[in-house]
Motif scaffolding. Structure first.
Motif: not given
Length: 287
Positions: A132-140, A144-151, A168-171
């Motif tokens: 969550e913190e990294f996600w917000e810092m990347a946007k700030k 360009i952000r990407g989120a992955y799921h480790f299967y 994950v709430k992609l925008e």
């Protein structure tokens, strides 16, 4: 023709009108210049922030080194792909205080990093503690952000998909969801694994309206996945001394090292190449 005569009062009124029009035009020109300056500032915001951080907001680095062979391999890849777009991976393996988000670059500070991919979830229930913190810092910082799921190959694909969707709430402007598969199941057949991966992809694709990006190692893709996910963006990891991640597959992303040394990060990270320019990468993102 008799010249038109002006009275003193008329001349004074004419001068006043001309003076008023003169100052009005100046105000209009000044307003246009201010708007243009503000617009240019927004347009160059990322570049200005980058160079400000580079020259004024110094970041003290730990001494990170690679072997001579690895350093030479990375340099060859950078030199051969200067027309491509670069990014990096993060997860809880990187400490929050180790990243200076406004000054990230590689190649002796000459190549900016334009996208970041971060681990969001793992398996049925786990989530990355820094996501969550990294996600917000990347946007700030306009990355360009990407989120992955480790299967996790032996766990339930439906529960895993729902775990990802819950966290994950992609925008608009984010990369499509990413599925990281790199483990062989112990309690399932390979055929069942493929079926389960397709279930995960279908659930997530229906939620976001975009096919997930498939991330895996070159040999894993070659041995297990090849031909099963046609039409899905492909992200291959290959750390060998090769000119591309695969000699015979079309690829979109290449994770070319796990020993990346980045100006602005006090830990080694995975580095990635997008097989195109930044404009092309933005076309891949969600609307």
């Amino acid at each position: 023709m008799t010249p038109k005569k002006y009275t003193k009062k008329t001349a004074k009124q004419l001068h006043k009108t001309r003076r008023k029009n003169y100052f009005f035009r100046r105000k209009v020109i000044l307003a246009i210049l201010i708007v243009a300056l503000i617009g240019t500032g927004f347009y160059l915001k990322q570049s200005i922030s980058y160079y400000y951080a580079l020259y004024f907001n110094k970041f003290t680095h730990k001494k990170l080194h690679n072997s001579e062979r690895e350093a030479a391999r990375i340099q060859r890849i950078l030199t051969s792909n200067l027309d491509k777009t670069y990014g990096f991976d993060v997860s809880h393996y990187q400490n929050r205080e180790d990243i200076k988000w406004d000054s990230l670059s590689i190649g002796n500070k000459t190549i900016p990093l334009e996208f970041v991919v971060m681990r969001a979830t793992m398996g049925n229930r786990s989530a990355d503690k820094h996501f969550e913190e990294f996600w917000e810092m990347a946007k700030k910082n306009d990355l360009i952000r990407g989120a992955y799921h480790f299967y996790r190959a032996d766990e339930d694909p439906v529960i895993q998909a729902n775990n990802f969707l819950a966290n994950v709430k992609l925008e608009s402007g984010d990369l499509p969801p990413i599925l990281d598969i790199e483990k062989i199941p112990k309690r399932k057949t390979n055929k069942k694994l493929i079926e389960d991966l397709k279930v995960w992809c279908k659930i997530v694709e229906e939620a976001y309206g975009e096919k997930p990006i498939i991330y895996t190692y070159y040999h894993y893709h070659k041995d297990f996945l090849k031909g099963e996910f046609e039409g899905y963006p492909l992200w291959l990891a290959n750390y060998n001394d090769v000119p591309s991640p695969s000699p015979d597959d079309q690829w979109d992303f290449w994770q070319f090292t796990e020993n990346g040394i980045v100006h602005g990060i006090n830990a080694k990270v995975d580095l990635d190449i997008y097989n195109g320019n930044s404009w092309s990468l933005r076309r891949l993102t969600l609307d």
